[in-house]
Design a protein around this motif. Structure first.
Motif, PDB file in Angstrom:
ATOM      1  N   GLU A  90      32.246  43.771  45.871  1.00 51.25           N
ATOM      2  CA  GLU A  90      33.484  43.076  46.198  1.00 51.25           C
ATOM      3  C   GLU A  90      33.615  41.796  45.390  1.00 51.25           C
ATOM      4  O   GLU A  90      32.646  41.100  45.125  1.00 51.25           O
ATOM      5  N   GLY A  91      34.862  41.514  45.036  1.00 59.02           N
ATOM      6  CA  GLY A  91      35.164  40.239  44.407  1.00 59.02           C
ATOM      7  C   GLY A  91      35.404  39.196  45.488  1.00 59.02           C
ATOM      8  O   GLY A  91      35.555  39.511  46.670  1.00 59.02           O
ATOM      9  N   GLN A 109      39.596  33.316  41.969  1.00 58.44           N
ATOM     10  CA  GLN A 109      38.872  34.548  42.279  1.00 58.44           C
ATOM     11  C   GLN A 109      37.735  34.743  41.291  1.00 58.44           C
ATOM     12  O   GLN A 109      37.743  34.200  40.189  1.00 58.44           O
ATOM     13  N   ALA A 110      36.746  35.519  41.717  1.00 60.87           N
ATOM     14  CA  ALA A 110      35.626  35.918  40.873  1.00 60.87           C
ATOM     15  C   ALA A 110      35.310  37.363  41.204  1.00 60.87           C
ATOM     16  O   ALA A 110      35.369  37.765  42.366  1.00 60.87           O
ATOM     17  N   ILE A 114      27.877  36.630  41.262  1.00 61.28           N
ATOM     18  CA  ILE A 114      27.322  35.976  40.074  1.00 61.28           C
ATOM     19  C   ILE A 114      28.418  35.208  39.347  1.00 61.28           C
ATOM     20  O   ILE A 114      28.241  34.049  38.966  1.00 61.28           O
ATOM     21  N   ARG A 115      29.573  35.848  39.190  1.00 56.91           N
ATOM     22  CA  ARG A 115      30.697  35.185  38.519  1.00 56.91           C
ATOM     23  C   ARG A 115      31.203  34.006  39.353  1.00 56.91           C
ATOM     24  O   ARG A 115      31.626  32.988  38.800  1.00 56.91           O
ATOM     25  N   TYR A 116      31.143  34.132  40.668  1.00 60.69           N
ATOM     26  CA  TYR A 116      31.568  33.053  41.561  1.00 60.69           C
ATOM     27  C   TYR A 116      30.721  31.793  41.313  1.00 60.69           C
ATOM     28  O   TYR A 116      31.243  30.683  41.198  1.00 60.69           O
ATOM     29  N   GLN A 120      32.038  28.080  39.728  1.00 58.49           N
ATOM     30  CA  GLN A 120      31.811  26.763  40.337  1.00 58.49           C
ATOM     31  C   GLN A 120      31.312  25.776  39.290  1.00 58.49           C
ATOM     32  O   GLN A 120      31.786  24.636  39.214  1.00 58.49           O
ATOM     33  N   LYS A 121      30.385  26.223  38.456  1.00 56.85           N
ATOM     34  CA  LYS A 121      29.858  25.354  37.402  1.00 56.85           C
ATOM     35  C   LYS A 121      30.942  25.021  36.380  1.00 56.85           C
ATOM     36  O   LYS A 121      31.020  23.896  35.888  1.00 56.85           O
TER      37      LYS A 121
END
Length: 193
Positions: A90-91, A109-110, A114-116, A120-121
């Motif tokens: 899930e995204g 959205q991510a 991992i992409r989330y 943030q960074k």
């Protein structure tokens, strides 16, 4: 009894010094293992006396190593199946808040967790003086489903702030899903006569 020497699959370009990365290494080992196994099977099936020679060949050609690679690849897939794979697939729709209130909230959205973390960074790097906190507000299947969920939260937050919506409630610059244009009312025909 004569002794026959059997040749097993020769090393490939990867073994001869070319560079193979990531999944290519596992694929290379898998291909070698399959080729070697097929060759040895033919030897074993052709003559029982050759079985001993074939067994010696097995110990020297590295099938054990290839099997370990294949097994470790299978174990990682099995571990993923055993865990909560739904959450990994899930995204994430998230809300970024600036703790001091200097900025409007932002909805993004991510495609996965991992992409989330990377997003943030990225937000923090782009705004070094800001102090952000992030909150997951929804989840969905990456693609249209995730876009719809993000757009729902953008709408609930007052929409993006841009030229067409200068008083938008969010720091977003655009909608995730383009809004359909209002249909223009047809002009009445003019009477030139």
């Amino acid at each position: 009894m004569s002794t026959k020497i059997f040749r097993v699959a020769p090393p490939t370009a990867a073994a001869a010094g070319s560079t193979v990365y990531g999944a290519g290494v596992a694929e290379e080992a898998k291909t070698n293992a399959i080729n070697n196994y097929n060759g040895i099977s033919k030897i074993v099936n052709s003559n029982i006396n050759n079985t001993i020679i074939a067994l010696k060949a097995i110990s020297t050609i590295g099938i054990t190593v290839a099997n370990r690679v294949l097994k470790s690849e299978g174990d990682s897939k099995a571990e993923n199946k055993g865990s909560d794979t739904k959450s990994e697939e899930e995204g994430i729709v998230y809300k970024r808040k600036e703790k001091t209130g200097k900025e409007k909230d932002y909805v993004g959205q991510a495609k996965d967790s991992i992409r989330y973390k990377k997003r943030q960074k990225e937000h923090q790097r782009a705004n070094k003086d800001a102090d952000y906190e992030f909150e997951e507000i929804d989840r969905g299947k990456p693609g249209k489903d995730l876009d719809r969920r993000e757009q729902k939260h953008i709408d609930e937050g007052g929409g993006p702030t841009n030229k067409s919506n200068p008083n938008g409630g969010l720091q977003n610059k655009r909608n995730q899903i383009k809004k359909p244009k209002e249909p223009k009312e047809p002009k009445e025909p003019t009477d030139n006569g």
